[in-house]
Design a protein around this motif. Structure first.
Motif, short mmCIF file in Angstrom:
data_model
loop_
_atom_site.label_atom_id
_atom_site.label_comp_id
_atom_site.label_asym_id
_atom_site.label_seq_id
_atom_site.Cartn_x
_atom_site.Cartn_y
_atom_site.Cartn_z
N VAL A 1 -3.11 12.37 10.25
CA VAL A 1 -4.00 11.20 10.47
C VAL A 1 -3.01 9.95 9.82
CG1 VAL A 1 -6.20 10.06 9.87
CG2 VAL A 1 -6.27 12.41 10.41
N THR B 1 -3.82 -2.54 9.84
CA THR B 1 -4.14 -1.41 10.65
C THR B 1 -5.65 -1.17 10.55
OG1 THR B 1 -4.22 0.30 8.88
CG2 THR B 1 -2.15 -0.03 10.29
N ALA C 1 -2.93 -6.98 -4.73
CA ALA C 1 -3.04 -7.69 -3.55
C ALA C 1 -4.66 -8.11 -3.44
CB ALA C 1 -2.96 -6.58 -2.14
N ASP C 2 -5.23 -8.09 -4.43
CA ASP C 2 -6.50 -9.08 -4.35
C ASP C 2 -6.27 -10.48 -5.07
OD1 ASP C 2 -8.33 -6.97 -3.54
OD2 ASP C 2 -8.40 -6.11 -5.59
N LYS D 1 3.43 4.94 -7.65
CA LYS D 1 3.57 5.58 -6.59
C LYS D 1 4.47 5.33 -5.35
CE LYS D 1 -1.41 6.78 -6.70
NZ LYS D 1 -2.76 6.36 -6.19
N PHE E 1 -8.51 9.88 5.58
CA PHE E 1 -7.89 8.43 5.08
C PHE E 1 -8.83 8.00 4.09
CE2 PHE E 1 -10.69 5.57 7.20
CZ PHE E 1 -11.22 6.16 8.23
N LEU F 1 -5.91 -1.67 1.53
CA LEU F 1 -7.22 -1.15 2.01
C LEU F 1 -7.70 -2.58 2.63
CD1 LEU F 1 -9.02 0.67 -0.89
CD2 LEU F 1 -7.77 1.49 1.11
N VAL G 1 2.11 -4.96 -7.08
CA VAL G 1 1.61 -6.16 -6.72
C VAL G 1 -0.25 -5.73 -6.72
CG1 VAL G 1 1.62 -5.93 -4.28
CG2 VAL G 1 1.37 -8.39 -5.25
N THR H 1 -1.22 6.91 12.21
CA THR H 1 -1.65 5.40 11.75
C THR H 1 -0.29 4.82 11.70
OG1 THR H 1 -3.71 6.30 10.88
CG2 THR H 1 -2.93 3.80 10.14
N PRO I 1 -5.84 11.12 0.34
CA PRO I 1 -5.53 11.74 1.54
C PRO I 1 -4.15 12.07 1.68
CG PRO I 1 -6.51 9.63 1.74
CD PRO I 1 -6.55 10.02 0.18
N GLY J 1 0.70 -1.18 -0.08
CA GLY J 1 -0.06 -0.02 0.04
C GLY J 1 0.92 1.35 0.08
P1 NDP Z 1 -4.99 5.23 0.79
O1 NDP Z 1 -6.04 5.40 -0.33
O2 NDP Z 1 -4.28 6.83 0.56
O3 NDP Z 1 -3.87 4.03 0.22
C1 NDP Z 1 -4.33 2.85 -0.01
C2 NDP Z 1 -3.18 2.18 -0.79
O4 NDP Z 1 -3.70 1.01 -0.99
C3 NDP Z 1 -3.18 2.86 -2.21
O5 NDP Z 1 -1.67 3.22 -2.59
C4 NDP Z 1 -3.70 1.96 -3.26
O6 NDP Z 1 -3.26 1.90 -4.49
C5 NDP Z 1 -3.50 0.58 -2.43
N1 NDP Z 1 -4.11 -0.52 -2.96
C6 NDP Z 1 -5.54 -0.42 -3.04
N2 NDP Z 1 -6.05 -1.76 -3.48
C7 NDP Z 1 -4.76 -2.42 -3.74
C8 NDP Z 1 -4.64 -3.71 -4.40
N3 NDP Z 1 -5.84 -4.48 -5.01
N4 NDP Z 1 -3.48 -4.01 -4.43
C9 NDP Z 1 -2.44 -3.35 -4.06
N5 NDP Z 1 -2.69 -2.11 -3.53
C10 NDP Z 1 -3.96 -1.63 -3.43
O7 NDP Z 1 -5.60 5.04 2.02
P2 NDP Z 1 -4.69 5.30 3.54
O8 NDP Z 1 -3.53 5.31 3.31
O9 NDP Z 1 -5.25 6.48 4.09
O10 NDP Z 1 -5.16 4.02 4.47
C11 NDP Z 1 -4.58 2.77 4.47
C12 NDP Z 1 -5.05 1.85 5.36
O11 NDP Z 1 -5.02 2.31 6.76
C13 NDP Z 1 -6.61 1.53 5.38
O12 NDP Z 1 -6.91 0.34 5.37
C14 NDP Z 1 -7.18 2.35 6.23
O13 NDP Z 1 -8.54 1.87 6.61
C15 NDP Z 1 -6.27 2.11 7.41
N6 NDP Z 1 -6.44 3.45 8.40
C16 NDP Z 1 -6.29 3.02 9.77
C17 NDP Z 1 -6.28 3.92 10.86
C18 NDP Z 1 -6.01 3.57 12.06
O14 NDP Z 1 -6.05 4.42 12.93
N7 NDP Z 1 -6.01 2.23 12.42
C19 NDP Z 1 -6.45 5.51 10.37
C20 NDP Z 1 -6.40 5.66 8.97
C21 NDP Z 1 -6.51 4.66 7.88
P3 NDP Z 1 -3.77 2.91 -5.71
O15 NDP Z 1 -2.87 4.28 -5.27
O16 NDP Z 1 -3.22 2.36 -6.94
O17 NDP Z 1 -5.10 3.06 -5.46
#
Ligand code: NDP
Length: 403
Positions: free
Chosen positions: A344, A107, A63-64, A39, A184, A86, A61, A348, A296, A8
């Motif tokens: 935020v 997380t 990740a699904d 990215k 987020f 995610l 990758v 995290t 975000p 991610g």
């Molecule tokens: P973002 O949307 O900024 O980042 C998510 C990343 O995951 C992106 O780079 C995205 O790629 C990548 N991604 C999504 N789907 C796939 C896939 N199938 N395979 C590979 N990569 C993938 O979200 P955040 O960074 O803000 O949040 C990340 C995680 O942190 C989330 O799960 C969120 O719920 C969690 N979180 C937890 C908190 C806590 O306090 N516990 C607070 C805030 C967030 P692409 O750019 O290509 O779409």
């Protein structure tokens, strides 16, 4: 010191990578993998530009896709994978960890794409498989869930014989200058706050209409802010792991402008996760909305103000009533200066790095699937002070239900 793969490259991924790259005593090699390779490359280039000691390798990758993940893990042979993609990807990544023999940390709890449903059941069901494989999965190691669980375990260990009331209070008093943006992933954020609210009371879940319980809560160095009761996933594990709790609630602040935008978007159907036909194509309105909102990770520049997240607890110590409040305040601008992120993402990413370092040095290591509050909170609390999220504490407080 061990090799890790981070999945991610979003707002949180950026922070985890940089904080791990600053800490070669725990992390010897870092691989950042995500859906969009560019990215990952941009984050790796920034790490090099700011002179972080550990180089970051990047990989693409999906990740699904379990076989793709397994191939990646078998080639890279990491000790641990930190999942900050995610919540939809939690189970595929856990499956790949089992197949390739890699430990796991995330997380946010698993959520199916087609129902907004936050619960640990799916991931807790992996307990026996991880245990048998001699692997560990640490769930929900961000701030909330994450630090809020560690705070609660710390309170329980040092200040209470029995905890009765828990209020987790989460304030973002920051200003990013945009009319509407989420801090987020917008899809996950909007799914979380438009669902029914829920809290724990006397052994059962009380369901409420979204945002229907609210009151001003006074946050340290910020002042009173309107705070809303909503369901948050750590309530599920905390009420299970601390069964003396008679009530547990989660409060979050929202500004009026944010709520007005959200109400309009909801009323016109833009927050729906049911696909609609558009020009012959299936489109999920919420996914389309995500595409037009700021990412975000881009909010950090010129983000002013601070966050304040903590736990307020009331219970019994040595036969007498006791209260306790433990919290962290974090300035968005400081986060931007250190790792080019907003608060935020920072609050995290830092705990994810700390959890990983404790699994690596063995102080938090047991095969199986665990939530953070099941481990000794003391080393985690110490590392929070060292790595950028210092906490403060206060005894003799008034809880929200008493004013
Ligand atoms: P973002 O949307 O900024 O980042 C998510 C990343 O995951 C992106 O780079 C995205 O790629 C990548 N991604 C999504 N789907 C796939 C896939 N199938 N395979 C590979 N990569 C993938 O979200 P955040 O960074 O803000 O949040 C990340 C995680 O942190 C989330 O799960 C969120 O719920 C969690 N979180 C937890 C908190 C806590 O306090 N516990 C607070 C805030 C967030 P692409 O750019 O290509 O779409």
């Amino acid at each position: 010191s061990k090799k890790i793969v981070i999945i991610g490259a979003g707002g949180v991924g950026n922070v985890v990578v940089k904080k791990c790259a600053m800490n070669p005593a725990s992390f010897s090699e870092i691989v950042l993998a995500s859906r969009t390779l560019s990215k990952c490359d941009a984050i790796a280039a920034e790490c090099a530009a700011i002179g972080l000691p550990t180089a970051v390798k990047t990989r693409q990758v999906d990740a699904d896709n379990v076989p793709e993940l397994v191939a990646l893990f078998k080639e890279e042979k990491p000790f641990l994978v930190i999942n900050v993609a995610l919540p939809y990807q939690d189970l595929t990544i856990m499956d790949a960890c089992l197949e390739a023999g890699v430990h796991y940390l995330d997380t946010a709890n698993y959520e199916p794409k087609d129902v907004a449903k936050f619960e640990y059941s799916w991931q807790w069901a992996y307990q026996e498989k991880f245990k048998k494989a001699g692997l560990m999965a640490l769930l929900g190691c961000g701030f909330d869930p994450g630090v809020t669980g560690v705070y609660t375990a710390y309170a329980n260990k040092h200040y209470f014989d029995e905890m009765h009331y828990l209020d987790i209070i989460d304030c973002n008093a920051g200003d990013h200058g945009k009319a509407f943006a989420t801090n987020f992933n917008p899809e996950i954020n909007i799914r979380e706050i438009t669902q029914k609210g829920k809290y724990w009371e006397n052994g059962e879940w009380i369901e409420i209409e979204p945002m229907s319980i609210h009151k001003p809560i006074d946050y340290p160095n910020i002042g009173p802010k309107e705070s809303y009761v909503l369901y948050h996933e750590e309530l599920e594990s905390l009420t299970k792991n601390f069964p003396t709790l008679k009530r547990a609630r989660f409060w979050m602040t929202f500004g009026q402008a944010y709520l007005t935008h959200l109400e309009v978007l909801q009323n016109v159907g833009m927050t729906s996760i049911a696909p609609i036909k558009f020009n012959g194509m299936d489109i999920v309105p919420l996914e389309f909305l995500k595409a037009v909102l700021p990412e975000p990770g881009t909010l950090g520049e010129n983000y002013s103000g601070q966050t304040s997240i903590g736990c307020q607890i009331k219970g019994i110590k040595e036969g007498k009533e006791a209260t306790y409040y433990v919290w962290n305040n974090c300035h968005h601008a400081d986060c931007y200066k250190e790792v080019q992120a907003q608060g935020v993402s920072y609050t995290t990413g830092v705990p994810a790095m700390i959890g990983a370092s404790l699994m690596i040095d063995g102080s938090w290591f047991t095969p199986g699937v665990f939530n953070v509050e099941e481990f000794n909170p003391d080393p985690f609390m110490e590392l929070l002070n060292i790595h950028g999220l210092p906490w403060e504490e206060q005894h003799n407080i008034t809880l929200p239900h008493e004013y």
